[in-house]
Design an enzyme around this catalytic site. Structure first.
Site, PDB file in Angstrom:
ATOM      1  N   LYS A   1       0.536  11.576   5.180  1.00 56.26           N
ATOM      2  CA  LYS A   1       1.086  10.500   6.312  1.00 56.26           C
ATOM      3  C   LYS A   1       1.779   9.486   5.658  1.00 56.26           C
ATOM      4  CE  LYS A   1      -2.232   8.035   7.071  1.00 56.26           C
ATOM      5  NZ  LYS A   1      -2.703   6.612   6.675  1.00 56.26           N
TER       6      LYS A   1
ATOM      7  N   LYS B   1       0.734  -1.312   0.215  1.00 55.43           N
ATOM      8  CA  LYS B   1      -0.062  -0.121  -0.159  1.00 55.43           C
ATOM      9  C   LYS B   1       0.867   1.324  -0.057  1.00 55.43           C
ATOM     10  CE  LYS B   1      -3.305   3.026   0.522  1.00 55.43           C
ATOM     11  NZ  LYS B   1      -4.309   3.312  -0.711  1.00 55.43           N
TER      12      LYS B   1
HETATM   13  P1  NAP Z   1     -11.204   9.725   8.366  1.00 55.58           P
HETATM   14  O1  NAP Z   1     -12.485   9.960   7.793  1.00 55.58           O
HETATM   15  O2  NAP Z   1     -10.420  10.963   9.129  1.00 55.58           O
HETATM   16  O3  NAP Z   1     -11.667   8.740   9.610  1.00 55.58           O
HETATM   17  C1  NAP Z   1     -10.767   8.404  10.463  1.00 55.58           C
HETATM   18  C2  NAP Z   1     -11.331   7.295  11.791  1.00 55.58           C
HETATM   19  O4  NAP Z   1     -10.367   7.209  12.581  1.00 55.58           O
HETATM   20  C3  NAP Z   1     -12.577   8.006  12.304  1.00 55.58           C
HETATM   21  O5  NAP Z   1     -13.477   7.227  12.774  1.00 55.58           O
HETATM   22  C4  NAP Z   1     -11.932   8.705  13.617  1.00 55.58           C
HETATM   23  O6  NAP Z   1     -12.669   8.969  14.775  1.00 55.58           O
HETATM   24  C5  NAP Z   1     -10.968   7.653  13.959  1.00 55.58           C
HETATM   25  N1  NAP Z   1      -9.916   7.987  14.926  1.00 55.58           N
HETATM   26  C6  NAP Z   1      -8.767   8.865  14.637  1.00 55.58           C
HETATM   27  N2  NAP Z   1      -7.967   8.892  15.840  1.00 55.58           N
HETATM   28  C7  NAP Z   1      -8.753   7.946  16.869  1.00 55.58           C
HETATM   29  C8  NAP Z   1      -8.394   7.659  17.944  1.00 55.58           C
HETATM   30  N3  NAP Z   1      -7.351   8.188  18.703  1.00 55.58           N
HETATM   31  N4  NAP Z   1      -9.203   6.948  18.749  1.00 55.58           N
HETATM   32  C9  NAP Z   1     -10.377   6.274  18.233  1.00 55.58           C
HETATM   33  N5  NAP Z   1     -10.730   6.617  16.825  1.00 55.58           N
HETATM   34  C10 NAP Z   1      -9.845   7.429  16.066  1.00 55.58           C
HETATM   35  O7  NAP Z   1     -10.358   9.008   7.576  1.00 55.58           O
HETATM   36  P2  NAP Z   1     -10.553   7.983   6.378  1.00 55.58           P
HETATM   37  O8  NAP Z   1     -10.221   8.804   5.100  1.00 55.58           O
HETATM   38  O9  NAP Z   1     -11.855   6.868   6.547  1.00 55.58           O
HETATM   39  O10 NAP Z   1      -9.283   7.261   6.230  1.00 55.58           O
HETATM   40  C11 NAP Z   1      -9.160   6.214   7.490  1.00 55.58           C
HETATM   41  C12 NAP Z   1      -7.764   5.341   6.975  1.00 55.58           C
HETATM   42  O11 NAP Z   1      -8.075   4.615   5.596  1.00 55.58           O
HETATM   43  C13 NAP Z   1      -6.543   6.038   6.779  1.00 55.58           C
HETATM   44  O12 NAP Z   1      -5.635   5.415   7.405  1.00 55.58           O
HETATM   45  C14 NAP Z   1      -6.543   6.316   5.445  1.00 55.58           C
HETATM   46  O13 NAP Z   1      -4.813   6.742   5.049  1.00 55.58           O
HETATM   47  C15 NAP Z   1      -6.887   5.212   4.877  1.00 55.58           C
HETATM   48  N6  NAP Z   1      -7.395   5.268   3.266  1.00 55.58           N
HETATM   49  C16 NAP Z   1      -8.510   6.133   3.104  1.00 55.58           C
HETATM   50  C17 NAP Z   1      -8.786   6.130   1.712  1.00 55.58           C
HETATM   51  C18 NAP Z   1      -9.659   7.488   1.353  1.00 55.58           C
HETATM   52  O14 NAP Z   1      -9.791   7.726   0.027  1.00 55.58           O
HETATM   53  N7  NAP Z   1     -10.211   8.432   2.234  1.00 55.58           N
HETATM   54  C19 NAP Z   1      -8.297   5.482   0.784  1.00 55.58           C
HETATM   55  C20 NAP Z   1      -7.631   4.332   1.440  1.00 55.58           C
HETATM   56  C21 NAP Z   1      -7.025   4.284   2.329  1.00 55.58           C
HETATM   57  P3  NAP Z   1     -13.585  10.452  15.002  1.00 55.58           P
HETATM   58  O15 NAP Z   1     -14.435  10.363  13.827  1.00 55.58           O
HETATM   59  O16 NAP Z   1     -13.598  10.666  16.156  1.00 55.58           O
HETATM   60  O17 NAP Z   1     -12.370  11.562  14.326  1.00 55.58           O
END
Ligand code: NAP
Length: 302
Positions: free
Chosen positions: A240, A172
């Site tokens: 990141k 990844k």
């Molecule tokens: P996001 O919308 O920012 O969601 C992050 C999640 O992590 C939220 O549920 C957040 O909770 C939770 N979180 C963060 N810190 C925490 C903590 N200390 N304790 C408990 N929960 C915590 O991010 P996302 O876009 O869904 O991405 C999530 C992951 O998938 C990342 O690693 C990203 O690199 C990967 N990813 C994302 C994509 C994309 O297109 N978006 C594609 C591939 C991979 P809160 O709601 O309370 O903040």
């Protein structure tokens, strides 16, 4: 079919993925740190858990998709975390993009509870999550991969077994090093052309008629040309992933000069306060340096 899933992390990706599991008939206990984001899941029939431990307690499969390594460590190892409650024989699948080293440590600690662990990062963005069309890169024991497949098939269309624990994440990080660099260099070229007075639509016609054409930039271009940076994949997460890729590169003695430079461009855009925009907003940093904008009247269509 595994019927009981503890789902933790209902962000941009997790929310539609958990929803797809509920629609497919899985019994889902969902947890999110910010409780309000769990409400649509509750309305769709999921049980709402008050902690990661509560989400994990009854689950055959515990599923996580969280922002970064620190979040994953806190949710797994912290107070009321997953490992306080995970059942022996359960499987923890983590789709967060985190450090492969941290992930391997979590796999060991999960094994200490008699449970199994897979790193299963994804590509496909918010649209892929909504449509159940993600691509998975998977590390861990092959028998756990086979066991996870029925559930992963609800969430994605392609499931690639990469090797032992951490291998999915290593793949990844390599993929995002490539993807981030493609978008950044596309933006650099378009800024150069715009500065010389060549219209973005003219430049796009040239790129699409050449071997430089790519599905990624075909998809991103209309958003860039419209200045629409609604976050599908936030810039702060791309930065990141570049940091994680460079960490891996240093650890393995792999020179990545272009990735290193591109990481700093995303860092600069993030420092300007653009971290919550889509990563294609990297163009605005380049535009500001050059004093020109890359814009057309073309409408962005997701
Ligand atoms: P996001 O919308 O920012 O969601 C992050 C999640 O992590 C939220 O549920 C957040 O909770 C939770 N979180 C963060 N810190 C925490 C903590 N200390 N304790 C408990 N929960 C915590 O991010 P996302 O876009 O869904 O991405 C999530 C992951 O998938 C990342 O690693 C990203 O690199 C990967 N990813 C994302 C994509 C994309 O297109 N978006 C594609 C591939 C991979 P809160 O709601 O309370 O903040």
């Amino acid at each position: 079919m595994t019927s009981s899933v503890g789902f933790i992390g209902l962000g941009i990706m997790g929310q539609p993925m958990a929803m797809n599991l509920v629609k497919a008939g899985y019994r889902v206990a969902a947890y999110n740190r910010t409780a309000g984001k769990a409400e649509p899941l509750g309305a769709a029939g999921a049980k709402i858990a008050s902690s990661p431990a509560e989400a994990a307690r009854e689950a055959d499969i515990v599923y996580t998709i969280l922002s970064d390594s620190a979040a994953m460590e806190e949710v797994t190892l912290g107070k009321s975390g997953i490992l306080e409650a995970i059942r022996p024989g359960a499987l923890l699948i983590d789709s967060s993009t985190i450090s492969p080293t941290v992930s391997r440590k979590l796999a060991c600690q999960t094994a200490g509870k008699g449970a199994s662990f897979l790193d299963a990062p994804v590509t496909g963005s918010k649209h892929g999550a909504e449509k159940g069309e993600l691509t998975f890169m998977i590390g861990g024991h092959r028998e756990d991969f086979e066991r996870a497949l029925p559930l992963l098939q609800v969430l994605g269309k392609k499931h690639i077994y990469c090797g032992p624990h951490g291998a999915g994440l290593s793949a990844k990080l390599a993929q995002n090093a490539i993807q981030s660099t493609m978008v950044e260099i596309f933006c650099e070229g378009f800024v150069l052309a715009a500065k010389a007075g060549v219209k973005p639509e003219t430049m796009m016609e040239i790129i699409q008629s050449s071997l430089a054409r790519a599905a990624l930039t075909d998809f991103k271009a209309p958003f860039i040309f419209q200045g629409d940076f609604t976050p599908y994949f936030p810039l702060k997460w791309m930065h990141k992933d570049l940091e994680l890729a460079m960490e891996a590169a240093y650890a393995q003695g792999v020179p990545m000069p272009a990735t290193s430079a591109v990481k700093e461009v995303y860092a600069a855009a993030k420092a300007q306060g653009k971290g919550d925009l889509d990563y294609a907003a990297v163009v605005t940093f380049l535009e500001e340096l050059a004093g020109v904008k890359v814009r057309t009247s073309q409408k962005a269509e997701p």
